[in-house]
Each structure stands twice: as C-alpha cells, then as structure tokens.
Design a protein around this motif. Structure first.
Motif, PDB file in Angstrom:
ATOM      1  N   ARG A 127       0.842  -1.192   0.000  1.00 46.65           N
ATOM      2  CA  ARG A 127       0.000   0.000   0.000  1.00 46.65           C
ATOM      3  C   ARG A 127       0.878   1.243   0.000  1.00 46.65           C
ATOM      4  O   ARG A 127       1.999   1.229   0.552  1.00 46.65           O
ATOM      5  CB  ARG A 127      -0.908   0.013   1.227  1.00 46.65           C
TER       6      ARG A 127
ATOM      7  N   ALA B  30      -2.191  -2.295  -3.978  1.00 50.36           N
ATOM      8  CA  ALA B  30      -3.461  -1.572  -3.884  1.00 50.36           C
ATOM      9  C   ALA B  30      -3.312  -0.192  -4.509  1.00 50.36           C
ATOM     10  O   ALA B  30      -2.438   0.581  -4.119  1.00 50.36           O
ATOM     11  CB  ALA B  30      -3.887  -1.455  -2.425  1.00 50.36           C
TER      12      ALA B  30
ATOM     13  N   TYR C 137     -10.411   0.691  -4.512  1.00 52.41           N
ATOM     14  CA  TYR C 137      -9.051   0.281  -4.842  1.00 52.41           C
ATOM     15  C   TYR C 137      -9.059  -0.888  -5.814  1.00 52.41           C
ATOM     16  O   TYR C 137      -9.838  -1.841  -5.671  1.00 52.41           O
ATOM     17  CB  TYR C 137      -8.289  -0.153  -3.585  1.00 52.41           C
TER      18      TYR C 137
END
Length: 686
Positions: free
Chosen positions: A465, A502, A532
C-alpha cells in the motif's frame, strides 16, 4: 602584452567582424554569470574561477567577458593554457604586464592545463596584482579548496560552476542556429542543455534529411525512440568532453558508468574483474562531467549518450557482453544488498533497459536527488498520520492499524530540500486470515487469493500500500522509489505466494503496474469512499526469476528466453495424488508428461520434465533405502516400482508378506516420498 580592443569600424571591414557578430548572435543565457562578472569589473571579487565539463561553454563565456571588459574600457589580456608552458617563468613572461596595470583584466582559458601553477598563483603571483586588476580562469577542474578555506582570499574569490543551459536558453540556441521547430524536442532529448552537443546536433540535423523523419518518429512514438547523433558528432563530443583517458581500464569504467543508472565500486568490481575498482571509482568521481548521486556516480546526460552510442557502434559485441554482465551483477545485488542499498540496484537494473521496450516505462530518469527513502521511526508517527489524513478517513484507520502492528513494513519518502514527508508505503505481510480482517483492502486481497489459489503451509501473502501527496502522483522521482521498493520486496521475500498492490481507481497512473506483470483479478476493495484496484501476482505460478527475465528481455541487445508456461499451484492433497499417479506410471513416458508434477516449481526449467520426474522419483526411492528406519517401506517401493512387480499380490509374495502388511509398508513409503517432495516444493518458493 595588454590588448586594447580594435576599433569597431576597423573590425567591421574584416572577416573577424563577421565571425564575432555570428558568435554574439549564437551566445544565449548565462545571465547570472555575466552579472557576477559585471560586479567584479567594478566593486566585486578580484579572482573568478569558472569550471565545468568540456563543451559546456566556458570559452564562449570568456569571449563574452572580454567583450564586456572592452566595452568598459578595460585592458584585456587573454591566455590559452593549451599553448602556454606550465611554469612560473613562462606565465610571467606572458602575463607580467598585468602586474603594473590597475585596469587589467586577465582571462585564462583551458586552465586545467596549468593546474600545477594554482598554488604558485595563490601564494606569489596574485597577491602582488594591483587592487583594481581582475583575473578570470576557466577550466574543467574545480579550484583547490584552499581558496575558500583561506580567510584572506574568501572575500576576493568567486567560484562559478558552469552547468548546462536551461530549457528556454537551449531552445534559443537552436533557434539561433536555424533549427526547425519540429527538431527541437529530439535534439533537446539527446543533448539536454549542453551547448556543444546542441550546436553539433543542430548542424547535423540541418544537414541530414533523415533527421526530419527521425524527429517526427520521436514526436509520435514517445519514449521508445530518440534522435541518434551521427558518428562524426559522437567522435567530436568524445574528444571535446571526455578527452584522453589513462588506460583501457579507465575507458571501460567510463562505459560502465554510462550504461548504469548509478555506479558504485561493487558494480565496477563485478564488471571489470582483475582491475582496481577503488582506484577507478576515485578517478571517475574527480571527472568534471561525473556527479555523485544517492546511489553512486553518474555522468552528465550527453556524456552517457555519446559513450553509449560510440560503444554500440564501435564494439557491439563488447556492448552486449557488458550489458549481460551488469544485468547479472545488479540482479544478484538486489537479492544480497543491505536494505539501504537495494533501491540503487533496482533502479540501475531497470535503467539498463530504458527506452527499449514496446510499452511505456513507469520511470523518470531525472530528479534522482529530489526525494529520499527512510525507515519508519516512532517519532515519525505524527507526520505519517498527517499524510494519511490528506488521503481520507479510511487511510487514517489503515495507517494507524498497521503502524501499531507492523511498523517495520513502512518506508517514508521525504523531500531532500526540506525533509517534508511526501509519501509513504507499507509492505504488509500476512500468514493468516485473521490478520487481514481489520483492513478492508487487505481483507479483499486475502479473499481473492483464497478464491484463486490458497496459501499452503509456510507461505505468506503481501499487500503493498502507498499514500502519496497529489503533487507527487503519476510519474515522478518519488514514484520511482515506491515502485523500486516493491520490486525489491518481490525479489527478496522467501516463500511469498501472492502479492497485491493496492491502487486507488482515480490514480492517474494506475496502469503502470501492468508493466510489472501485475493484473487486476476483478475483486476491487472499498475503503470508506475510496475504491481500490488490487494488482495481483501469484509467485508460485510465475517465480521471481522467470518474472524478471520476462520483464527485462525486451531490449535489442538481448535475445528473449523461450517463453516458460505458468506453473501449477497444487494443494498438498493434490500433490500427494499426483505423486501416486506418477509412481504408478513410472515406465510410461506419455503418462508422466501429462502429470501435473511436471509443471510444478519442483521441476521448473527442466528440458525434459517427464524424464526428470521419473529420475526424481527413482532417486527418492533409492535415497529412502539409506535410512535404517525405513527398510520395510523402501523394499515395498523398490519391488513395486523399480523392479516392476506385475501386481501388488506378486510384490507381496516376493517380499514374503501378507497383502495387508505389504500395502501398509507401500503406503508408508509413498507418504515418505510425498512429504519429502512437498517440502522441496514449498522450500523452492521465493
């Protein structure tokens, strides 16, 4: 002797006048340097040092200084280090007249040829100059630090590092040389703001009709094409910018430095075995066209271009050999480097393949020093939460959750200029479903993996992330670092089954991870009001070394390896069934070739997987015989599969066992072999 300027009326009637007028028209930019000189003419420093690489415009600037000094009615004396003997006596013989002239302006070009006189000038010649005299030197080598360290000279000396022209001035130079507008972009891409490269390129482009079609190709096709300088331009630039080098080893070190993103001693050591890497690195770092960066040394862009173009043309096989050597070296460095050094290795590996693929690259190759990566520390908590707040409430919850549980997963990206936090990333490692539930993005990734190919014992999943300020999104130096960190995790994570990256669906560069062989499997995650995409990769199906080879084998100097099919990912029960089938069909080549074990990591890369599977099973049966505690299972396997008993009843009879006892020993042996091969299958994941 001192030279008074020639009367303009006299000059206009000579060829000299036309030459001077043309040079003045072609001179662009350098406003700051001219302002420093103007100040020095009247009230400023008494000694100016101009330094910079060959061809950057030092001589042209000295010519403009001479013109300004003459216009100010100063007495101008110009010396050229190329034709002056490097001795105090010779220098005084040529420049001694300035010692008695308050209005003298002494301009010394090519000062690197007189560098041995620098201490003598500082300590003996310059101190006896009249206070109104002005001395300017121009050379490739920066002046001795003693000029700034000596409090007596500190206020009397100005040091000017002459760099490339800015884009506006570089464009003006092309205009002054009559270059058509459609040729500007390809020439600027090649030469940057280097004046000599721009001038030579302008001449070559004007004279070559082919350059027009090349320029249009560059404009239309984007990053994959660029204007290539003719060989005479390359040769001239090499002579003027690089000049002579001490030895073939030094030349090779320069070529390595040009081919890699940034070079270290380790890179030189690997690329030039048997040479003194430390000495070569020290030589490189002193060159006027080589700069230090966060991950090593790199040359100015135009030097890269001409060195690369020259080697490709002069020695294509040597170029290909160097490329392969550096690729292997940097790939190994990624896996073995300290964490703080790994980004440089990743960036350098991808730089080897710049501009060669059919897809647009998600990298930028300028501004490397604008941002830097750092690990997360407790004192960074406030900064990180403030960054997350800008991304939305869902981001704050996710960052807070993982910051408390996996602080080592975070990397921070700060602006070099002021230390401001501009972005962050986290490599979140999960081994169980319960770890994923608090974060909807991670929970969706886990569910996607479970639905497609669940984790097996000892494997883990990772979700990458990132949280980036708006001004740094898209293609930027910071996104380089975030992507390179992801690649480092891919290649340095043993037993990694799945990775997910993501990306917000509104990220304007969200497609960049297709370049890396990551794919949207269709399951999107919702975090508060933000959606996402989860770009995924199963590393058991396409192992890291295969993935990397596919990604990099796009350049003209490489022959892509034969395409390897994706591997199958079997559960333990499926694996056991495949082992039983293979043992039953051990003599049957066609049946073995169709067995799913031939497409597992266990046999990946084997030229004849069916034969390799048979040999693997036969070797395992024999190896079991070396275990004194496995004698009965081994004998059951040996008689049944190696000695070819026609039926289980016949095998039991040969062993003198009841059928039920024989079957118990046989199943125990099959289980031992299955367990051993299963461990090897899992251990190979990485």
């Amino acid at each position: 002797m001192l030279c008074k300027p020639v009367d303009e009326g006299q000059r206009a009637g000579r060829l000299e006048g036309r030459l001077q007028a043309a040079r003045q028209r072609a001179f662009v930019g350098r406003k700051e340097e001219l302002a420093v000189f103007e100040e020095a003419l009247y009230t400023g420093a008494r000694v100016l040092f101009v330094h910079g690489p060959g061809g950057v415009g030092k001589s042209a600037l000295l010519g403009r200084f001479a013109q300004r000094a003459a216009e100010a009615d100063r007495n101008v004396l110009m010396l050229d280090g190329r034709i002056l003997e490097e001795s105090p006596a010779a220098f005084v013989a040529e420049a001694g007249a300035v010692l008695a002239d308050e209005r003298a302006v002494l301009l010394i070009d090519t000062f690197e040829r007189l560098q041995g006189l620098e201490s003598w000038l500082r300590e003996q010649f310059l101190p006896v100059l009249p206070t109104g005299a002005l001395v300017v030197t121009a050379g490739r080598i920066s002046p001795d630090m003693m000029w700034r360290a000596d409090p007596g000279w500190a206020d009397l000396v100005r040091i000017i590092e002459l760099g490339e022209l800015g884009r506006v001035d570089a464009t003006a130079l092309l205009d002054s040389r009559g270059v058509a507008g459609e040729l500007h972009e390809p020439l600027l891409t090649f030469a940057g703001g280097h004046p000599l490269a721009l001038s030579l390129g302008a001449t070559a482009a004007r004279e070559s009709a082919a350059a027009v079609s090349t320029a249009v190709s560059v404009r239309d096709s984007g990053a994959g094409s660029r204007w290539r300088p003719p060989h005479d331009v390359v040769a001239t630039l090499l002579d003027q910018i690089v000049g002579e080098v001490p030895s073939p080893a030094h030349r090779h070190a320069l070529e390595v430095c040009a081919h890699t993103y940034m070079s270290t001693q380790d890179v030189l050591r690997a690329a030039l075995p048997g040479e003194d890497a430390a000495t070569l690195f020290s030589w490189l770092r002193r060159l006027p066209f080589v700069e230090p960066g966060p991950y090593g040394l790199y040359p100015h862009d135009v030097v890269r271009e001409v060195l690369e173009a020259d080697l490709r043309w002069r020695d294509p096989q040597g170029y290909a050999d160097m490329h392969r050597c550096l690729k292997a070296c940097l790939t190994e460095r990624i896996r073995a480097a300290e964490d703080s050094d790994v980004l440089g290795a990743v960036g350098s590996l991808f730089y080897l393949h710049r501009g060669e693929g059919q897809r647009a690259e998600p990298h930028v190759w300028r501004g490397a020093g604008e941002v830097y990566e750092d690990v997360f520390r407790p004192e960074d908590t406030e900064d990180l939460l403030r960054l997350a707040t800008e991304q939305g409430a869902g981001a704050v919850a996710a960052v807070s959750h993982w910051m408390a549980r996996q602080p080592q997963a975070f990397r921070l990206y700060r602006r070099a200029a002021d230390g401001e936090l501009a972005g962050a990333s986290a490599w979140l490692r999960l081994e169980g479903e319960e770890q994923a539930q608090a974060d909807p993005v991670v929970a969706t990734a886990w569910a996607t993996a479970r639905a497609n190919a669940p984790l097996r014992p000892g494997e883990h999943l990772a979700v990458y992330r990132s949280w980036v300020r708006e001004c740094h999104q898209g293609f930027s130096p910071m996104m380089n670092l975030i992507q390179w960190r992801a690649v480092a995790w891919f290649l340095r994570s043993p037993h990694l089954a799945w990775s997910f990256i993501a990306m917000r669906t509104d990220d304007r560069s969200s497609g960049r991870y297709e370049y890396y062989g990551m794919h949207d499997l269709g399951d999107h995650a919702q975090e508060k009001d933000t959606e996402y995409v989860l770009a995924a990769h199963d590393w058991r199906a396409v192992p890291a070394h295969v993935w990397l080879d596919r990604l990099l084998a796009t350049g003209a100097q490489e022959v892509p390896a034969p395409h390897e099919p994706e591997l199958v990912v079997l559960s333990q029960e499926e694996f056991r069934d495949a082992v039983r089938q293979a043992l039953r069909h051990l003599p049957m080549h066609g049946e073995l070739a169709a067995n799913p074990l031939t497409r597992t990591r266990l046999l990946a890369g084997r030229a004849t997987p069916a034969r390799a599977l048979r040999e693997l099973l036969e070797d395992n049966i024999r190896d079991l015989g070396r275990d004194p505690w496995a004698g009965k299972p081994h004998r059951a396997l040996d008689v049944t599969f190696l000695r070819g008993a026609p039926t289980q009843e016949a095998a039991a009879e040969r062993l003198g066992l009841s059928l039920s006892t024989y079957r118990r020993h046989l199943n125990a042996g099959i289980e031992r072999i299955s367990d051993d091969l299963w461990r090897r299958e899992l251990r190979g994941a990485g």
